[in-house]
Design a protein around this motif. Structure first.
Motif, PDB file in Angstrom:
ATOM      1  N   ASN A   1      -3.620  -4.001  -0.127  1.00 36.76           N
ATOM      2  CA  ASN A   1      -2.939  -2.941  -0.988  1.00 36.76           C
ATOM      3  C   ASN A   1      -2.762  -1.502  -0.583  1.00 36.76           C
ATOM      4  O   ASN A   1      -2.630  -0.508  -0.976  1.00 36.76           O
ATOM      5  N   HIS A   2      -1.732  -1.673   0.561  1.00 38.33           N
ATOM      6  CA  HIS A   2      -1.270  -0.383   1.182  1.00 38.33           C
ATOM      7  C   HIS A   2       0.270  -0.223   0.902  1.00 38.33           C
ATOM      8  O   HIS A   2       0.965  -1.262   1.079  1.00 38.33           O
ATOM      9  N   PHE A   3       0.676   0.957   0.631  1.00 42.39           N
ATOM     10  CA  PHE A   3       2.054   1.234   0.746  1.00 42.39           C
ATOM     11  C   PHE A   3       2.496   1.574   2.084  1.00 42.39           C
ATOM     12  O   PHE A   3       1.779   2.047   2.761  1.00 42.39           O
ATOM     13  N   LEU A   4       3.772   0.791   2.514  1.00 39.04           N
ATOM     14  CA  LEU A   4       4.056   0.984   3.719  1.00 39.04           C
ATOM     15  C   LEU A   4       5.099   2.032   3.894  1.00 39.04           C
ATOM     16  O   LEU A   4       5.243   2.595   4.826  1.00 39.04           O
TER      17      LEU A   4
ATOM     18  N   GLU B   1       2.379  -3.799   0.781  1.00 45.81           N
ATOM     19  CA  GLU B   1       1.781  -5.155   0.803  1.00 45.81           C
ATOM     20  C   GLU B   1       1.699  -5.680  -0.195  1.00 45.81           C
ATOM     21  O   GLU B   1       1.307  -5.187  -1.316  1.00 45.81           O
TER      22      GLU B   1
END
Lengths: 433, 245
Positions: A63-66, A78
């Motif tokens: 659940n990460h913003f890249l 993600e």
């Protein structure tokens, strides 16, 4: 995290789960004959997200913003990031999702795998049309970077590919600019299905959808409320209407008798008449406009422990007689529940091999699970759909026959060579046997 | 805007807490072991609104490196307002029973190396006379049980150490918060059978942020663990030894 079910809670199956904690994790080792299936928030209404006897890959922690290009509105995250998480990031800085379904509680991976659509299909197409690129991890460890230009055949197989081509690790897509979180809404009451068609034809709004009273018959067949809207102009102040953050929740399974013909009829009639004027206009916060049901947590429990079916099909709309016939069959069965939804799709060609949306009239309805009786009704609807050039939506299916699926989606055989040999789902095994 | 140092930034609870700090626009320094994971978190926190995010990869249990790492933190971030000590390992109890070196390692990671961090930090915080030190301990440290007394002893030691430290630093205006999470859905508990007591790391993070703001001393999270542990601590030893806990 106790049970991995689909949103309609039918069928109830047993499966092992592996929780992925990092996008850099390798896929778990599996036994001979076992298969994997990515699982996000389990909001599909059927077995496209279930893998009985196999394993599912819980992707919620991916659940990460890249990357976020705030100037151009390009976001890469993600695949376990939810639309709700994305909205809370992008709305304050003037961006919105290019396409959103009726709940914000789905993951980005699920949005791609089901090539979801929304109220702006006639202008914007599906979610897949706004994807710039994504990364696909296969069980043999190979990684494909896919975009409409790069590995386009993998792109086409994975968009709408029901999670079967491998694990989508991240997705990059284009956002659309907005001035504020508000929607200028116009709601028009329509007395029957013909009126619905003329309203759809005349509508000049970016978003449109209609609520259908699935119980009304005779002259009122196909009556409902037509809701259309645009993102609000800049002069409206953000503070104008604050969202109501109080949430209702359904804490228990309602007993089976709560929803019956009478209570639903009463609800639908009240809902239809709640608007006295023919046309009403106003400003709405985006949450109740796009996600009316998200305000009631676990609303699926009102259908009781046996679960329910949702049925969504699309039919060519040059033949209103067929649509009327179908509405009649549903109304006469007395089995339809509230929450019937109708919309006219635009003619933007879907990108995925198995994408559902196509030009025509789409109808989605809930049916409580009355066992055989309900299954027979839905099968009868399938027959009408297939005889008239329509298709049924896999993301909302638990029971269509293999024969119907293969007729609806003749590309399914092309799909076979892209399916990861170690991935499968209950749905896929059912419709390809 | 606060300056926050997270020691063990790739742990699930720390990640969730860091997201909340980033959303407030804080400045963050992340210490962790795995550079790849730190990179992912770094990008994520920047997008979520952190005013600054810096990270360094190091073996956090290696006490010889602690002073140097802190110097690096002070140089790039300045002296932190909040320190979160969040790393830990849950070793296989059965293995530790057979093999002292494994038990020793558990103590090094979960007790001794945190003591090293806290010793250095406590003196710096005391000198400044402000700030908060948040230490992740565990409900497992409240009473020794046959199923995890090695981990429990390390966490129990850490709880008592921070309790004493809180007492000492209170007089210089420094706040010490001991966090005792119950079962949390993290990689640490990946192999445990899940039941209704498990909660998400996001929920635990929310509780910690609140406790930090209210300057609480000991936080059981979720709240009902205070009562579960109270009952467990009240069971007389003659009965407790017969139980299979």
């Amino acid at each position: 995290m106790l049970a991995y079910q689909s949103w309609n809670r039918y069928p109830s199956v047993r499966q092992k789960a592996d929780i992925l904690h990092w996008a850099t994790d390798v896929l778990p080792d599996i036994q001979q004959g076992e298969t994997l299936l990515p699982y996000g928030l389990g909001r599909s209404y059927g077995d496209v997200c279930l893998n009985q006897g196999g394993r599912i890959l819980d992707t919620q922690n991916l659940n990460h913003f890249l990357h976020f290009d705030r100037a151009k509105g390009i976001l890469r995250c993600e695949s376990g990031v939810t639309l709700a998480q994305i909205l809370s990031l992008i709305i304050p800085v003037g961006w919105f999702l290019p396409v959103t379904p009726g709940t914000q509680f789905i993951t980005l991976g699920g949005a791609v795998a089901n090539d979801v659509h929304g109220k702006n299909h006639h202008c914007a197409g599906n979610f897949g049309h706004h994807i710039r690129q994504f990364e696909l991890l296969r069980s043999d460890g190979s990684v494909y970077l896919c975009s409409p230009q790069q590995n386009p055949e993998w792109f086409r197989a994975t968009v709408g590919g029901l999670g079967l081509t491998g694990l989508i690790r991240w997705v990059e897509f284009q956002l659309i600019p907005i001035n504020n979180p508000l929607i200028e809404v116009e709601t028009v009451k329509f007395a029957n299905i013909d009126e619905f068609f003329s309203l759809s034809k005349a509508s000049a709004f970016d978003y449109s959808v209609a609520w259908l009273d699935g119980m009304a018959k005779g002259k009122s067949l196909g009556r409902g409320l037509f809701m259309q809207g645009n993102h609000a102009a800049p002069q409206w102040n953000h503070g104008y209407c604050m969202k109501n953050t109080r949430k209702l929740s359904i804490p228990i399974d309602f007993p089976g008798f709560t929803l019956n013909k009478l209570s639903i009829k009463l609800f639908n009639t009240l809902y239809y008449h709640k608007q006295i004027k023919k046309v009403s206009t106003g400003l709405a916060h985006y949450l109740p406009f796009f996600y009316p049901l998200d305000g009631v947590e676990n609303w699926n429990r009102i259908y009781g422990a046996k679960g329910f079916f949702q049925y969504q099909c699309v039919l060519p709309y040059d033949n209103p007689a067929v649509i009327k016939e179908m509405l009649k069959t549903i109304a006469n069965s007395g089995q339809a529940s509230f929450l019937g939804v109708m919309k006219v799709f635009g003619d933007i060609q879907s990108l995925g091999l198995l994408s559902f949306p196509r030009k025509g009239f789409t109808l989605a309805l809930d049916f409580r699970n009355h066992g055989e009786k309900t299954l027979r009704l839905l099968e009868a609807l399938d027959v009408m759909v297939s005889a008239n050039g329509g298709v049924v939506y896999p993301a909302k299916d638990t029971r269509m026959s293999a024969q119907h699926f293969q007729q609806f989606y003749p590309n399914w055989e092309d799909m076979l060579k892209f399916i990861d040999p170690h991935f499968s789902s209950g749905f896929w095994r059912r419709v390809t046997k | 805007m606060k300056k926050i140092l997270i020691i063990g930034a790739t742990s699930a609870i720390a990640r969730e807490l860091a997201k909340r700090f980033a959303g407030r626009g804080d400045k963050l320094f992340l210490l962790g072991r795995d550079e790849g994971k730190l990179q992912i978190i770094h990008a994520d926190l920047q997008i979520r609104g952190a005013a600054k995010v810096v990270y360094a990869a190091a073996d956090l249990a290696n006490t010889e490196k602690h002073a140097g790492l802190l110097q690096q933190v002070y140089k790039t971030l300045g002296e932190p307002d909040v320190v979160l000590l969040a790393y830990g390992t849950l070793g296989e109890q059965a293995q530790g029973e057979q093999d002292y070196t494994m038990a020793q390692q558990e103590f090094q990671t979960n007790f001794l190396s945190p003591v090293s961090w806290l010793t250095l930090l406590a003196n710096d915080f005391a000198r400044r006379g402000s700030g908060s030190i948040v230490v992740l301990s565990s409900v497992a440290g409240d009473r020794g049980r046959q199923s995890n007394y090695i981990y429990g002893a390390a966490k129990g030691g850490l709880s008592i150490f921070t309790q004493g430290l809180r007492n000492r630093l209170y007089h210089s205006g420094v706040h010490v918060l001991t966090v005792k999470p119950g079962f949390t859905d993290t990689p640490m508990t990946a192999d445990m059978k899940k039941n209704f007591l498990f909660v998400s790391p996001a929920k635990v993070a929310r509780d910690i942020e609140q406790a930090l703001e209210k300057r609480q001393t000991i936080l059981y999270t979720p709240w009902f663990w205070r009562f579960i542990m109270l009952v467990i601590k009240l069971i007389p030893e003659w009965l407790f030894i017969k139980l299979k806990l």
